[in-house]
Design an enzyme around this catalytic site. Structure first.
Site, mmCIF file in Angstrom:
data_model
loop_
_atom_site.group_PDB
_atom_site.id
_atom_site.type_symbol
_atom_site.label_atom_id
_atom_site.label_comp_id
_atom_site.label_asym_id
_atom_site.label_seq_id
_atom_site.Cartn_x
_atom_site.Cartn_y
_atom_site.Cartn_z
ATOM 1 C CB SER A 1 16.218 1.520 -20.420
ATOM 2 O OG SER A 1 16.610 2.855 -20.209
ATOM 3 N NE ARG B 1 18.628 5.819 -19.583
ATOM 4 C CZ ARG B 1 18.380 5.452 -18.337
ATOM 5 N NH1 ARG B 1 18.039 6.350 -17.444
ATOM 6 N NH2 ARG B 1 18.470 4.186 -17.981
ATOM 7 C CG ASP C 1 18.552 2.997 -22.605
ATOM 8 O OD1 ASP C 1 19.543 2.531 -22.018
ATOM 9 O OD2 ASP C 1 17.877 3.931 -22.157
ATOM 10 C CD GLN D 1 12.513 6.090 -25.979
ATOM 11 O OE1 GLN D 1 11.610 5.377 -26.447
ATOM 12 N NE2 GLN D 1 12.259 7.234 -25.381
ATOM 13 C CE1 TYR E 1 21.214 7.014 -16.826
ATOM 14 C CE2 TYR E 1 21.682 8.628 -18.525
ATOM 15 C CZ TYR E 1 21.534 7.318 -18.140
ATOM 16 O OH TYR E 1 21.702 6.302 -19.048
#
Length: 522
Positions: free
Chosen positions: A133, A122, A130, A127, A230
């Protein structure tokens, strides 16, 4: 090289790792694309759609695996699928490396490379790849929809002819991607939304979405940068404070959505059995951590249960699959971006650069070796830095600061008065007497007006109306003082000033009257 996408074999899985749109983008990178017949049907993509996009439709899974250099999937490969891997192939999918030692060993023996989409670090550059996500965003949205389908009331408060309906109270535990998606959906539906997270830096994000952040009276906090964005394991003392807060909230909450996960661990138990018993009949709990054991003590994986006191607990693990078309589009885009990073020359050839933070982080098997777990990325996850609080000043320091401020203000005022006096003397020395009388009124009006205007109460006005009406009042007073002047020009200007200022004052009160009437009961 050819990218092949087989049909998902996991029960209930409706997603597909390639869409016709993503296939067109992959072809621009120089790859040929193939898909197993019927792989996209449950997500709403027919074989004809793939053919129109230039994708080869293969009848059987065995033929697809045999004829493809790269395999893209959603769910982790089964034992049968892993046996089809051959040396030089690359498998890209979710893989669950922390609990899939046998799968990694099978891939290592085959000589294939495995890229686990849940291991994408991350960091800002990653992104677009990801997938966690992307899927969490859908899961958070869908969790609120599922809760609404099982909740017997409106989310938003309503006043109807039949009576008043209070808004639902929603608690979201965990403000990661899934939690923020749930918060956004809940607030948009009109519910009173509360949210909790162990990372204090997310409080601003929660509040910006219209929800209330639940704070603990506890000093422990976590640094999101140190944990890769996280949450991490909390201390026993923090956990007890957290559970005590949840017990306090439980009787007043209608819907609980839990999203708390810790990488490579079972989900922490945050909603205990006694909390469930404290909830009102008809309440709903949606546990997005059910696949990792659940945040709620009573969650049953892949099932919906109703407790003895009438609380519905939903433990589905296929929330993204319940929105298969949207989930497939997002996941296929993540795969396409991963392939773009693996193909810097856009020549249809994989360049597996193990010095690249993203590729190295996501790779769990490569060149006959198990490369999991990866080293920490060289670029830290973006997170807000803890605020540094300065120590409170002592009494002596405060006194010295106040004295310094007083001296500074006195010096400024004395300087301004000296400049003003000099200007007045110069004007008085050269200006005619008739001018000076008007000029003195003007100067006094400025000083008095400033003091009066900023002391006006806003209780019956908006601030703008209060100030403009006060200014108009000062104008009228000044004009009335000048109306008796012998100069026809001064009399004319004073009359015009009174007329214009009166319009402003009357208009202001009329607008205020209309505003107050809006709040009067009929």
């Amino acid at each position: 090289m050819k990218i092949g996408v087989p049909k998902e074999v996991s029960e209930g899985e409706a997603r597909v790792a390639m869409t016709p749109d993503s296939a067109a983008q992959l072809q621009k990178l120089g790859y040929d694309c193939a898909i197993e017949s019927g792989a996209g049907r449950l997500a709403g993509f027919a074989d004809a759609d793939y053919k129109a996009a230039g994708v080869e439709v293969v009848k059987t899974a065995a033929a697809l695996w045999k004829g493809s250099d790269i395999i893209a999937k959603v769910r982790p490969a089964t034992g049968t699928e892993l046996k089809r891997l051959v040396k030089g192939q690359t498998l890209i999918s979710f893989f669950d490396p922390s609990g899939n030692d046998a799968g990694m060993e099978a891939a290592r023996k085959s000589g294939a490379s495995v890229i686990a989409m849940e291991m994408v670090p991350r960091i800002s550059r990653a992104q677009k790849m990801d997938a966690l996500s992307s899927m969490a965003n859908i899961a958070g949205y869908r969790a609120v929809i599922e809760a609404g389908g099982n909740f017997g009331r409106f989310f938003t408060g309503q006043i109807t002819a039949a009576g008043k309906v209070p808004p639902a109270r929603v608690l979201v535990i965990g403000a990661g991607v899934a939690g923020l998606a749930a918060i956004g959906t809940s607030t948009s539906l009109g519910a009173v939304t509360l949210a909790f997270d162990v990372r204090p830096e997310v409080a601003e994000q929660v509040e910006s979405m219209g929800a209330e952040f639940v704070y603990l009276d506890f000093d422990e906090a976590q640094d999101g940068a140190a944990t890769g964005g996280y949450a991490s394991v909390s201390s026993p003392e923090f956990r007890e404070a957290q559970l005590a807060k949840f017990r306090e909230l439980a009787p007043d909450i209608d819907i609980v959505i839990t999203t708390a996960l810790i990488p490579n661990r079972e989900a922490p138990e945050l909603w205990t059995e006694d909390m469930v018993k404290a909830m009102k009949p008809g309440s709903v709990i949606v546990d997005l951590a059910a696949e990792k054991g659940g945040n709620c003590k009573l969650t049953v994986k892949d099932e919906k249960i109703v407790t003895e006191n009438g609380v519905t607990i939903i433990g589905y693990t296929d929330f993204p699959s319940r929105m298969a078309a949207q989930a497939s589009s997002l996941y296929a885009t993540n795969i396409r971006h991963m392939m773009a990073d693996l193909t810097p020359e856009k020549d249809g050839q994989i360049h597996h650069d193990m010095d690249d933070d993203v590729i190295r982080g996501a790779t769990v098997v490569h060149a006959g070796e198990i490369t999991y777990p990866p080293p920490p990325p060289k670029v830290q996850a973006i997170a807000a830095k803890p605020k540094q609080t300065a120590p409170a000043p002592t009494a002596a320091e405060r006194k010295a600061q106040e004295l310094a401020l007083f001296r500074k203000q006195t010096k400024t005022q004395a300087t301004l008065l000296a400049i003003g006096a000099a200007i007045m003397l110069l004007i008085g020395a050269f200006a005619p007497e008739s001018f000076m009388s008007h000029f003195i009124v003007f100067v006094l009006a400025c000083f008095i007006g400033f003091s009066v205007i900023w002391g006006v109460s806003h209780s019956l006005h908006t601030p703008l109306m209060a100030v403009t009406n006060a200014i108009s009042g000062i104008i009228i007073l000044g004009a009335l003082l000048q109306v008796g002047s012998g100069s026809w020009l001064v009399v004319l200007l004073a009359a015009v000033s009174v007329f214009i200022a009166s319009i402003n004052i009357v208009g202001g009160f009329l607008v205020t009257r209309r505003m107050l009437a809006m709040f009067q009961k009929s």
